[in-house]
Design an enzyme around this catalytic site. Sequence first.
Site, PDB file in Angstrom:
ATOM      1  N   ILE A  42       0.825  -1.205   0.000  1.00  0.00           N
ATOM      2  CA  ILE A  42       0.000   0.000   0.000  1.00  0.00           C
ATOM      3  C   ILE A  42       0.859   1.255   0.000  1.00  0.00           C
ATOM      4  O   ILE A  42       0.513   2.264  -0.623  1.00  0.00           O
ATOM      5  CB  ILE A  42      -0.981  -0.015   1.189  1.00  0.00           C
ATOM      6  N   SER A  73      11.881   1.565   7.345  1.00  0.00           N
ATOM      7  CA  SER A  73      11.523   0.152   7.311  1.00  0.00           C
ATOM      8  C   SER A  73      12.731  -0.668   7.715  1.00  0.00           C
ATOM      9  O   SER A  73      13.850  -0.368   7.281  1.00  0.00           O
ATOM     10  CB  SER A  73      11.066  -0.265   5.906  1.00  0.00           C
ATOM     11  N   LYS A 112      -5.597   2.977   7.284  1.00  0.00           N
ATOM     12  CA  LYS A 112      -6.695   2.220   7.895  1.00  0.00           C
ATOM     13  C   LYS A 112      -6.292   0.762   8.110  1.00  0.00           C
ATOM     14  O   LYS A 112      -5.468   0.228   7.356  1.00  0.00           O
ATOM     15  CB  LYS A 112      -7.965   2.322   7.037  1.00  0.00           C
ATOM     16  N   ASP A 148     -10.354  -6.349   7.248  1.00  0.00           N
ATOM     17  CA  ASP A 148      -9.386  -5.393   6.708  1.00  0.00           C
ATOM     18  C   ASP A 148      -9.937  -4.746   5.434  1.00  0.00           C
ATOM     19  O   ASP A 148      -9.953  -3.522   5.334  1.00  0.00           O
ATOM     20  CB  ASP A 148      -8.037  -6.069   6.445  1.00  0.00           C
TER      21      ASP A 148
END
Length: 308
Positions: free
Chosen positions: A14, A36, A91, A169
Amino acid sequence: MDPIRIAVVGLGKIARDQHLPAIRGNPAFSLAATVSPDDPGPVGVPHLARLEDLLNKGPAVDAVALCTPPQVRYGLAAMALKRGVHVFLEKPPGATLSEVAALRDRAAKVDATLFAAWHSRFAAGVAPARAWLSDRKVERVSVTWREDVRVWHPGQAWIWEPGGLGVFDPGINALSIITHILPRPVFLKTATLSIPENRAAPIAADLQFCDTAGADIHMDLDWRQTGPQSWDIEVETDAGTLKLSSGGAVLTLPTGTEHADDLEYAGLYARFANLIRGGRSDVDIDPLRLVADAFLRGRRETVAAFHD
């Protein structure tokens, strides 16, 4: 006005498919860094393994977009807010309602912006659907949200763990739309959650809601769909039927069908910039509350094991 220096934390699908292009396409932002422990990030952008390292050592940032799994998001968001850094929450905004409420209160105390970002609300058909429904009597709603988990979430073990939400999800995207477009509040009546025998989160769910005027709202969620995917919402009203398809991108009214380009994440980042410039937050927890209600009240049934 100087651009908002933002770091993207978590570089999964995403982030690469949506967040990085949306940031690069919005002159209100400049991509200051990525974070990351596994992915080295895009070439030419400063990269760090941990958010703590970024906040302690730089480069300086004004905001972070948290694209990590929800189970670890609270600690990262709290760390950023402690430094007065604005926070964009992909989200779902967190693993629990309580932690999102705590983050909202913390953001208010430090005068930082907290944005719980529901990208499906920015699909092309959603705003006109909301406007059309505002003065209609809703009689019945049907939501069909069926997709192939192997296509959209291959090998993502976190999504099957507690807090990962399983089929909710994607299902929470539908909930973010209906809580936004329907003119009255929605609450859960019954739910059946289908949980694979080797997983902790549901692969399918059948849910019955209603609004405060008594209109029936049925939701069918399933992660076992193959072939064409289904992301559809139909709302029967006293003035005819409204349909949102393709996740909200296509709106069909009694007068015809409207199509528009997918600008969900462009809309999210425009909203985030406006919130920051205006010194405000936007932390709507209604979609997550309905998911929590499903886990609280839903009947669980064990189904066949799922393997990627």
